[in-house]
Design an enzyme around this catalytic site. Structure first.
Site: not given
Length: 325
Positions: A209, A84, A279, A87, A261
């Site tokens: 993705y 992530s 992660v 992103k 998060y």
């Protein structure tokens, strides 16, 4: 958050632009020693088969100053799955493509829920809370599919230009593993599509993705790739103005409020820097106007953030006095 290792912390430096009084190699060495004494904490992301067996005896840390100086320690040159963290790259590209029109399709608020949650999507009619949770990143992926004729290549080219390395690419094994275990992402993409907030074929959005999450980079690569966020949008690696100074500030604000998060508040409290985790065990962070950083330790805490990576950044801000607060 575990208590910090005893030791004198520096007073916040008076001029945040001046780091000449900091012995950065010594500080990184101290952090490296402390982290290695705690190897084994957390656990890898075992719901992705390709990440489940990454050993918990790896730690790397790198920083890149606004002048381009690199300091590194430990396993900072060992590649890992950035997940992530990608992103940050994709939302930067989406903002370049759409500007503030992006916020008609994804919000800018902290979620308070896990990164793969679907709960809020129904209440909020398919508009994800932010671009860093999985739902938001899927919408951003859709934006890039519409904006670029070859979106996968556009992303890889963007990351290579920011990091200054031409051989960065996706790990096919990780991408396959992502696809085989990505039931919740598949469900999320279809759910958003049902509200009309995904415009391209769902399978194409998912393929993009999964590719972005499977990019393989090391701590030095990632720290360099975030340098533009420490330099008012200017990438010293490529010599390009990637985004405006105002936009770089806004991306940093998104990282602060949503980059880790549903642990963003806790992270701000203990670290005090804009950051984005993945992660795969990596965390990137930015000291605006000063430097960009990356840490990597594959053992995750219960929120999905690197357990000792978070500790390392906590110690870094303690020992340097560098924080946005």
């Amino acid at each position: 958050m575990p208590p910090a290792t005893p030791g004198a912390a520096r007073e916040p430096i008076q001029n945040q632009f001046d780091i000449s009084g900091l012995d950065l190699p010594d500080i990184l060495g101290t952090i490296n020693d402390e982290v290695r004494e705690r190897f084994g904490e957390g656990k890898p992301a075992d719901y992705i088969d390709a990440l489940a067996n990454v050993p918990l005896d790896r730690f790397g840390m790198a920083l890149v100053t606004r002048d381009g100086d690199v300091h590194e320690v430990g396993d900072a040159r060992e590649a890992f799955s950035i997940q992530s963290i990608s992103k940050v790259h994709t939302v930067t590209m989406a903002l370049d493509a759409l500007g503030d029109d992006l916020w008609e399709r994804v919000d800018r608020e902290p979620s308070g829920d896990p990164f793969n949650s679907l709960i809020q999507l129904e209440y909020e009619k398919g508009i994800p809370r932010n671009p860093f949770m999985n739902a938001g990143a899927l919408v951003v992926a859709d934006v890039l599919l519409s904006a670029h004729e070859r979106p996968e290549q556009a992303l890889v080219d963007f990351v290579r230009a920011r990091a200054g390395r031409v051989d960065i690419g996706a790990d096919d094994v990780v991408a396959k593993s992502e696809r085989e275990s990505g039931y919740r992402n598949i469900a999320t993409a279809n759910f958003i599509r049902s509200y009309g907030n995904i415009h391209n074929a769902v399978d194409d959005v998912l393929d993009f993705y999964f590719l972005q999450c499977s990019l393989s980079m090391n701590c030095v690569d990632l720290a360099r790739s975030m340098q533009f966020l420490a330099c008012g949008g200017y990438c010293g690696v490529s010599g390009q103005q990637v985004v405006s100074a105002q936009m770089s500030t806004r991306i940093n604000s998104l990282m602060m409020t949503a980059g880790t998060y549903d642990a963003a508040g806790d992270f701000a409290y203990y670290v005090g820097l804009p950051a984005k985790s993945g992660v795969g065990g990596g965390i990137v962070a930015v000291v605006p106007h000063v430097m960009s950083l990356c840490v990597w330790y594959p053992g995750l805490d219960e929120k999905g953030n690197s357990a000792l990576g978070k500790y390392a950044l906590h110690r870094f801000t303690q020992l340097t006095g560098l924080s946005v607060f």
